[in-house]
Design an enzyme around this catalytic site. Structure first.
Site, PDB file in Angstrom:
ATOM      1  N   HIS A  91      13.024  -5.023  13.114  1.00 24.67           N
ATOM      2  CA  HIS A  91      12.397  -6.332  13.387  1.00 24.67           C
ATOM      3  C   HIS A  91      13.391  -7.489  13.171  1.00 24.67           C
ATOM      4  O   HIS A  91      13.187  -8.337  12.305  1.00 24.67           O
ATOM      5  CB  HIS A  91      11.134  -6.531  12.527  1.00 24.67           C
ATOM      6  CG  HIS A  91      10.189  -7.536  13.134  1.00 24.67           C
ATOM      7  ND1 HIS A  91       8.831  -7.479  12.984  1.00 24.67           N
ATOM      8  CD2 HIS A  91      10.422  -8.635  13.896  1.00 24.67           C
ATOM      9  CE1 HIS A  91       8.256  -8.496  13.620  1.00 24.67           C
ATOM     10  NE2 HIS A  91       9.215  -9.214  14.189  1.00 24.67           N
TER      11      HIS A  91
ATOM     12  N   GLU B  13       5.468  -1.567   9.346  1.00 27.19           N
ATOM     13  CA  GLU B  13       6.836  -1.990   9.015  1.00 27.19           C
ATOM     14  C   GLU B  13       6.982  -2.082   7.512  1.00 27.19           C
ATOM     15  O   GLU B  13       6.084  -2.629   6.856  1.00 27.19           O
ATOM     16  CB  GLU B  13       7.136  -3.351   9.671  1.00 27.19           C
ATOM     17  CG  GLU B  13       7.117  -3.251  11.191  1.00 27.19           C
ATOM     18  CD  GLU B  13       7.460  -4.557  11.901  1.00 27.19           C
ATOM     19  OE1 GLU B  13       7.780  -5.540  11.229  1.00 27.19           O
ATOM     20  OE2 GLU B  13       7.415  -4.571  13.134  1.00 27.19           O
TER      21      GLU B  13
ATOM     22  N   ARG C 277       5.092  -7.176  19.133  1.00 30.83           N
ATOM     23  CA  ARG C 277       4.449  -6.644  17.928  1.00 30.83           C
ATOM     24  C   ARG C 277       4.179  -5.151  18.144  1.00 30.83           C
ATOM     25  O   ARG C 277       3.754  -4.739  19.242  1.00 30.83           O
ATOM     26  CB  ARG C 277       3.127  -7.358  17.640  1.00 30.83           C
ATOM     27  CG  ARG C 277       3.272  -8.767  17.048  1.00 30.83           C
ATOM     28  CD  ARG C 277       3.862  -8.751  15.635  1.00 30.83           C
ATOM     29  NE  ARG C 277       4.000 -10.069  15.044  1.00 30.83           N
ATOM     30  CZ  ARG C 277       5.088 -10.841  15.106  1.00 30.83           C
ATOM     31  NH1 ARG C 277       6.175 -10.421  15.760  1.00 30.83           N
ATOM     32  NH2 ARG C 277       5.099 -12.023  14.519  1.00 30.83           N
TER      33      ARG C 277
HETATM   34  C1  DGY Z   1       8.114 -13.899  15.133  1.00 33.65           C
HETATM   35  O1  DGY Z   1       8.473 -14.995  14.726  1.00 33.65           O
HETATM   36  O2  DGY Z   1       6.946 -13.694  15.456  1.00 33.65           O
HETATM   37  C2  DGY Z   1       9.158 -12.851  15.257  1.00 33.65           C
HETATM   38  O3  DGY Z   1       8.609 -11.592  15.422  1.00 33.65           O
HETATM   39  C3  DGY Z   1      10.086 -12.928  14.077  1.00 33.65           C
HETATM   40  O4  DGY Z   1      11.227 -12.166  14.304  1.00 33.65           O
END
Ligand code: DGY
Length: 331
Positions: A285, A266, A237
């Site tokens: 992402h 984002e 993240r």
């Molecule tokens: C998640 O599922 O947390 C991922 O970041 C998605 O790509």
């Protein structure tokens, strides 16, 4: 009466079919996120909602929804949902763990290679007509094989990255809330403190969740500990890394490069200074973005949603304490 469901984004048809079989649903049939105001209004009318990681489901959305029983988040991470508020109101929250592990680990590895071996810079060089001749020192990068990989967060994805690293003869060190004796034995991984990991790794890869403790975990002090030849990769993240500090470290070549799939905001604004740097690979992402995995994630989220609305306990509850008082059939 059939439960009323809101689906906040276009998802795989099979998943919509699972919901349609037992619920009345409305869907934001769009590739862009649903505006917050519309999401709030839709949640107010719903018994259940299927969200994505772009939807911020805050306390007001949860307390303002009289019939809401379940939020099924189509992501492994759930930092976009106020879990405390959901739990306090007895609303179940589910996520999609496990099925995206290998796909995300593959992408982390792609970023190790792209950032260390300067793949994007090299492709831009060729496409822009700058390639005149083979040159001994042209676009030289850093080796992956035999390098030391520091994994921050040795959960499912971190462990899957470690298994891939073994095939590249990498030395693996890790830090984690708890020691993972199984992975230590299986892969010869060594447990270290965060500062030891940062100062000895050639590649640092982040795989911990975003929590109050990990927000801003990698900032000026931590980047200063890294080797000038080191590469930082984040597929977890964005909020875990202080992007201002990272920009400075990359600009002044205090570290060699970075590979980022996630950002504190984002989509990453086009005016963001990171976009001006050649030594960072930036992805939108896409960690779990294989066709197969995204389909499985949507099906898992839909199945848990339907379970929660038809008297069964969903399999992937993030806040199991909300159902402990009402033990029903396991779905
Ligand atoms: C998640 O599922 O947390 C991922 O970041 C998605 O790509």
């Amino acid at each position: 009466m059939r439960p009323s469901v809101y689906i906040s984004r276009s998802i795989a048809r099979e998943a919509v079919g699972i919901i349609a079989a037992s619920c009345d649903y409305r869907i934001w049939n769009n590739d862009q996120p649903v505006p917050a105001k519309i999401l709030e209004e839709e949640i107010k009318k719903s018994d259940g909602v299927l969200t994505t990681l772009s939807d911020q489901v805050n306390v007001a959305f949860i307390t303002g929804a009289p019939n809401l029983k379940i939020i099924s988040n189509m992501a492994a991470g759930f930092d976009n949902i106020d879990i405390g508020a959901a739990t306090a109101k007895g609303v179940m929250v589910t996520n999609t763990p496990g099925i995206l592990t290998n796909t995300t680990a593959d992408l982390a590895f792609a970023l190790f290679l792209a950032a260390s071996r300067r793949l994007v810079e090299a492709e831009n060089f060729l496409r822009s007509g700058q390639w005149q001749a083979w040159e001994p020192l042209l676009l030289t990068g850093r080796d992956i094989y035999g390098a030391t990989l520091g994994i921050i967060g040795l959960g499912q994805i971190g462990s899957a990255v470690a298994r891939r690293a073994k095939g590249f003869d990498m030395n693996i060190i890790y830090c984690n809330r708890k020691r993972n004796h199984q992975t230590e034995a299986e892969l010869g991984a060594t447990y270290a403190s965060l500062s030891e990991l940062l100062s000895t790794s050639d590649i640092v890869s982040i795989h911990c969740p975003l929590t109050a403790e990990t927000r801003g975990l990698i900032s000026y002090g931590e980047l200063a500990l890294m080797k000038p030849a080191a590469v930082l990769v984040n597929t977890a993240r964005g909020g875990i890394v202080d992007e201002g500090a990272l920009y400075e470290a990359l600009l002044h070549r205090r570290i060699f490069a970075a590979g980022l799939d996630v950002f504190s905001q984002e989509p990453l604004p086009l005016a963001h200074p990171l976009l001006k740097l050649p030594n960072v690979v930036l992805l939108p992402h896409i960690g779990s973005a294989s066709i197969a995995t995204r389909t499985k994630m949507a099906i898992m989220a839909a199945s848990d949603l339907v379970s929660g609305l038809t008297g069964k306990i969903p399999l992937h509850l993030v806040n199991p304490e909300v159902v402990r008082e009402y033990p029903t059939e396991k779905s």
